[in-house]
Design an enzyme around this catalytic site. Structure first.
Site, PDB file in Angstrom:
ATOM      1  N   MET A  30      17.973  35.309  67.682  1.00 52.01           N
ATOM      2  CA  MET A  30      17.801  35.077  66.196  1.00 52.01           C
ATOM      3  C   MET A  30      19.239  34.762  65.819  1.00 52.01           C
ATOM      4  SD  MET A  30      14.732  36.567  64.382  1.00 52.01           S
ATOM      5  CE  MET A  30      15.394  38.241  64.052  1.00 52.01           C
ATOM      6  N   ALA A  35      27.592  41.201  72.209  1.00 47.95           N
ATOM      7  CA  ALA A  35      27.616  41.543  73.393  1.00 47.95           C
ATOM      8  C   ALA A  35      26.396  41.671  74.070  1.00 47.95           C
ATOM      9  CB  ALA A  35      28.671  42.510  73.796  1.00 47.95           C
ATOM     10  N   HIS A  37      23.432  40.164  73.331  1.00 47.98           N
ATOM     11  CA  HIS A  37      22.752  38.944  73.711  1.00 47.98           C
ATOM     12  C   HIS A  37      23.469  38.180  74.744  1.00 47.98           C
ATOM     13  CE1 HIS A  37      21.929  39.010  69.180  1.00 47.98           C
ATOM     14  NE2 HIS A  37      20.759  38.950  69.568  1.00 47.98           N
TER      15      HIS A  37
HETATM   16  O1  PAF Z   1      14.316  39.749  69.471  1.00 42.84           O
HETATM   17  C1  PAF Z   1      14.621  38.886  68.712  1.00 42.84           C
HETATM   18  O2  PAF Z   1      15.843  38.836  68.382  1.00 42.84           O
HETATM   19  C2  PAF Z   1      13.327  38.340  68.079  1.00 42.84           C
HETATM   20  O3  PAF Z   1      12.514  38.814  67.930  1.00 42.84           O
HETATM   21  C3  PAF Z   1      12.852  36.916  68.971  1.00 42.84           C
HETATM   22  C4  PAF Z   1      12.494  37.670  70.364  1.00 42.84           C
HETATM   23  C5  PAF Z   1      14.040  36.151  69.452  1.00 42.84           C
HETATM   24  C6  PAF Z   1      11.936  36.190  68.277  1.00 42.84           C
HETATM   25  O4  PAF Z   1      12.062  35.467  67.241  1.00 42.84           O
END
Ligand code: PAF
Length: 287
Positions: A30, A35, A37
Site C-alpha cells: 500500500m 525497509a 517492504h
Molecule cells: O499488507 C498490506 O500492505 C496490504 O494488506 C496488502 C496485502 C498490500 C493488500 O492491500
C-alpha cells in the site's frame, strides 16, 4: 523500471514476459515503503526474472474511514526506492481502475477471520481478499511475497489461494525491525517522539516473554494464561500504550491455545494503540 497505471498495459508487459518464459514475482503493497517492504522487493528481484510491485491503498480493507484518510501516501519516494531496489514494474492504479464497480464478493475464512484482527477490524480481511485476488488474477505471478508481521493476513491469503486455486507460491518473509526492535511499519511515521520511544516496549516485552517462557518451560504445565497477562500488564504500564489484544495461538489455525502442549507452532500476536496509532507485532515461541 516501468511505472504502469492501467491493467491492460500491465498485462501486455507481462504477456511478453511469459512468452519469453520469464518468472514473475509480485509484491503487493500500500506504498509508504520502508525497509520491510524493500526486503520483500529484494527477495522478489532475486528469485524472479520480473519483479512487479503494486502500490495501492485499498479502500475496501479499511473499516475506519479516518485510518484510510490518514494512511501515508508517498508515491514519488516509493518509485525512487523501488528503482534502487531493482523492481522492474511498479503498478500504481487509481481506485477506479481496480474497482470500476463496487466489489460485492464475500469471502469466508471461518475461524481464521473471527479472531484477533478480524474481531477488531470487521470486514478488513474481506477487503484484503478482494484486492489480493484481483492482483493475483491480473498479474498471475509465480510467487507473491508477504511479510510475517501481518501473520493473520498471511494465513488468510494462503487459505484464499487454496480456495480459489491460484497457481502461486506464497512466500512469507521475516519481520524487519528498527535497530531498537520496533517492527517496521508505514504507521511508525505517525508516532511523535514520545510515542516512538514508548513503542520499543512492544517488541522488548514480546522478546522478554519468549525468554520467560523458555525458563518456566521446564515445568510440566507452564501456564499460557500467565504469559498472556504478563505481556498485557507490562505493555499497559507504559503510559502511551494500550493493548487492544494479545493472544498466543496455534500458528496454523490461529486459535488460542490453553497449554503450550496444544500446538507445535505457538505464535504471539499483538495489537497496541500507541497514542492513536495502531501497531501490530508477532513473536514466535519455542514449541
Ligand atoms: O499488507 C498490506 O500492505 C496490504 O494488506 C496488502 C496485502 C498490500 C493488500 O492491500
Amino acid at each position: 523500471m516501468k511505472i504502469i497505471e492501467k491493467i491492460p498495459e500491465l498485462q501486455r508487459a507481462l504477456t511478453h514476459a511469459r512468452q519469453t518464459h520469464k518468472s514473475i514475482g509480485l509484491v503487493p503493497t500500500m506504498g509508504a515503503l520502508h525497509a520491510g517492504h524493500l526486503a520483500l522487493v529484494q527477495r522478489a528481484v532475486t528469485e524472479n526474472d520480473v519483479a512487479v510491485v503494486s502500490v495501492f491503498v485499498n479502500p475496501s480493507q479499511f473499516n475506519d474511514k479516518n485510518d484510510l484518510k490518514n494512511y501515508p501516501r508517498t508515491p514519488d519516494a516509493d518509485c525512487k526506492l523501488l528503482e534502487e531496489a531493482g523492481a522492474n514494474i511498479v503498478f500504481m492504479p487509481a481506485v477506479d481502475e481496480m474497482y470500476p464497480e463496487p466489489d460485492t464478493r464475500q469471502f469466508a475464512f471461518g475461524a481464521l477471520e473471527t479472531v484477533m484482527e478480524g474481531q477488531f477490524r470487521p470486514g478488513h480481511f474481506n477487503g484484503v481478499a478482494q484486492i489480493v485476488s484481483r492482483l493475483l488474477t491480473i498479474v498471475n505471478p509465480d510467487r507473491a511475497y508477504f511479510g510475517e508481521k501481518d501473520f493473520q493476513q498471511l494465513t488468510i491469503i494462503r487459505d484464499l489461494v487454496k480456495q480459489l486455486n491460484f497457481n502461486v507460491d506464497i512466500v512469507a518473509c521475516p519481520i524487519v525491525r528498527e535497530a531498537d526492535g520496533l517492527a517496521m511499519s508505514s504507521r511508525n511515521a505517525r508516532l511523535n517522539p514520545a510515542e516512538r520511544q514508548a513503542a520499543v516496549n512492544i517488541s522488548k516485552t514480546l522478546n522478554a516473554s519468549v525468554v520467560r517462557h523458555c525458563l518456566v518451560g521446564f515445568k510440566p504445565q507452564s501456564p499460557v494464561s500467565e504469559t498472556k497477562s504478563w505481556v498485557i500488564k507490562q505493555i499497559n504500564a507504559v503510559p502511551e500504550l494500550r493493548v487492544e489484544y494479545f493472544d498466543i495461538v496455534d500458528g496454523h489455525t490461529l486459535q488460542s491455545i490453553q497449554e503450550w502442549s496444544d500446538t507445535t507452532f505457538p505464535v504471539g500476536c499483538i495489537a497496541v494503540f500507541d497514542g492513536d496509532v495502531r501497531l501490530i507485532d508477532v513473536v514466535f515461541y519455542l514449541a
